[in-house]
Design a protein around this motif. Structure first.
Motif, PDB file in Angstrom:
ATOM      1  N   GLN A   1       0.463  36.135  71.990  1.00  0.00           N
ATOM      2  CA  GLN A   1      -0.987  35.404  71.626  1.00  0.00           C
ATOM      3  C   GLN A   1      -1.877  36.386  71.335  1.00  0.00           C
ATOM      4  OE1 GLN A   1      -1.326  33.704  75.656  1.00  0.00           O
ATOM      5  NE2 GLN A   1      -2.400  35.564  76.396  1.00  0.00           N
TER       6      GLN A   1
ATOM      7  N   LYS B   1     -11.508  31.790  72.266  1.00  0.00           N
ATOM      8  CA  LYS B   1     -10.135  31.017  72.688  1.00  0.00           C
ATOM      9  C   LYS B   1      -8.659  31.838  72.379  1.00  0.00           C
ATOM     10  CE  LYS B   1     -12.411  26.827  70.554  1.00  0.00           C
ATOM     11  NZ  LYS B   1     -12.189  25.643  69.548  1.00  0.00           N
TER      12      LYS B   1
ATOM     13  N   TYR C   1      -4.873  31.826  71.405  1.00  0.00           N
ATOM     14  CA  TYR C   1      -3.964  30.979  70.331  1.00  0.00           C
ATOM     15  C   TYR C   1      -2.673  31.697  70.674  1.00  0.00           C
ATOM     16  CZ  TYR C   1      -8.205  29.414  68.044  1.00  0.00           C
ATOM     17  OH  TYR C   1      -9.543  28.826  67.910  1.00  0.00           O
ATOM     18  N   ASN C   2      -1.619  30.860  70.434  1.00  0.00           N
ATOM     19  CA  ASN C   2      -0.364  31.382  70.509  1.00  0.00           C
ATOM     20  C   ASN C   2       0.519  31.391  69.072  1.00  0.00           C
ATOM     21  OD1 ASN C   2       0.322  31.174  73.500  1.00  0.00           O
ATOM     22  ND2 ASN C   2      -0.009  28.883  73.138  1.00  0.00           N
TER      23      ASN C   2
ATOM     24  N   ASN D   1      -2.750  26.895  65.668  1.00  0.00           N
ATOM     25  CA  ASN D   1      -2.863  28.248  66.355  1.00  0.00           C
ATOM     26  C   ASN D   1      -3.313  29.260  65.371  1.00  0.00           C
ATOM     27  OD1 ASN D   1      -1.756  28.138  68.991  1.00  0.00           O
ATOM     28  ND2 ASN D   1       0.088  27.237  67.955  1.00  0.00           N
ATOM     29  N   TYR D   2      -3.881  28.713  64.236  1.00  0.00           N
ATOM     30  CA  TYR D   2      -4.324  29.621  63.124  1.00  0.00           C
ATOM     31  C   TYR D   2      -5.410  28.704  62.499  1.00  0.00           C
ATOM     32  CZ  TYR D   2      -4.844  33.161  59.505  1.00  0.00           C
ATOM     33  OH  TYR D   2      -5.086  34.038  58.496  1.00  0.00           O
TER      34      TYR D   2
END
Length: 293
Positions: A61, A67, A69-70, A105-106
């Motif tokens: 992550q 935030k 993100y994974n 996630n991006y």
């Protein structure tokens, strides 16, 4: 058809639509297949493109603008369908853009184009990355991960080969942890030009060098004329990998614009080692060349 073909008088190359991944580079002179054929017993890929990260993130992550993100190792591009944007007998361009799934996630609008060009016994690979955001900078890494059959002919063995680096200079070598994070506190300076290929060299995992400036890496043997030669000048890291302790008949030569997290990473994506930053609407490009003998 789920793959595209490039061909000239010396080589025939197959590139999968999925991941824009090279799946075959074969000599038309003697039939030699250079690319690993993705036997799942050892490794089920051929030559994935690593984007928007190279290697592994700590805890899989990263943090950006408050935030979390994974993202799994090597990113998502290798599992995406690319669109064909240009194709001739010796030239191919394939493009990937953001979609609803990637934005989870991006959180960037991007355009990634991979170009392949055959010239004689060489394949030139170019990476183009565009930040399509109107206001926000974009962060990314990109890299290659091609696997090559080893040995390259029936007269040699895995251990008959060596890697030769040039020009001769001191290069930083960065060990990795069991989690494949960079042990930057244990970086050493190496002046060797030649590294003998053997199984034990991979006992601690992937081998990583810093390779700023013009770099040539040759995979060859004194027992055969067969060889694979890499040339590049703007990819700051190089990974060399083969599974261990399995005796897999291939080796990966991986020039990267980016690298895995360090062992002490705090997870801030904007401060990640090796990260590339693009201003809104800005474009990035990098390239390498492979020569096959």
């Amino acid at each position: 058809m789920d793959y595209q073909v490039l061909e000239n008088e010396e080589l025939i190359v197959n590139v999968l639509n999925k991941g824009a991944e090279i799946s075959s580079i074969r000599s038309k002179i003697d039939g030699t297949e250079y690319i690993w054929q993705a036997d799942g017993k050892f490794w089920s890929r051929h030559a994935p493109i690593l984007f928007p990260i190279v290697g592994k993130l700590k805890g899989d992550q990263y943090n950006l603008d408050g935030k979390t993100y994974n993202m799994s190792q090597h990113g998502f591009a290798r599992d995406c369908e690319f669109q064909i944007t240009n194709h001739g007998s010796e030239f191919l361009a394939m493009t990937l853009k953001e979609d609803d799934e990637s934005l989870v996630n991006y959180p960037f609008k991007f355009e990634l184009t991979i170009e392949y060009k055959l010239i004689s016994n060489c394949l030139i690979v170019r990476y183009f990355v565009e930040n399509r955001e109107e206001n926000n900078p974009m962060y990314f890494a990109i890299g290659a991960h091609p696997g090559f059959n080893l040995p390259l002919d029936s007269q040699t063995d895995f251990n008959d080969y060596y890697l030769e680096f040039s020009p001769q200079k001191t290069r930083n070598f960065i060990p990795v942890t069991e989690e494949v994070l960079l042990q930057t506190d244990k970086t050493v300076k190496l002046t060797d030009q030649i590294y003998l290929v053997n199984r034990e060299m991979f006992s601690e995992g992937v081998l990583i060098w810093e390779t700023a400036g013009n770099t040539r890496v040759e995979l060859k043997s004194d027992k055969t004329e067969k060889a694979v030669i890499f040339d590049y000048n703007n990819m700051l890291y190089l990974g060399i990998w083969s599974p261990y302790p399995q005796e897999a008949p291939f080796i990966c030569i991986e020039p990267w614009c980016g690298v895995a997290d360090t062992f002490d990473s705090k997870g801030d994506y904007t401060e990640k080692l090796g990260i590339n930053k693009l201003a809104p609407q800005e474009k990035f490009q990098s390239s390498y060349q492979m020569t096959f003998k």
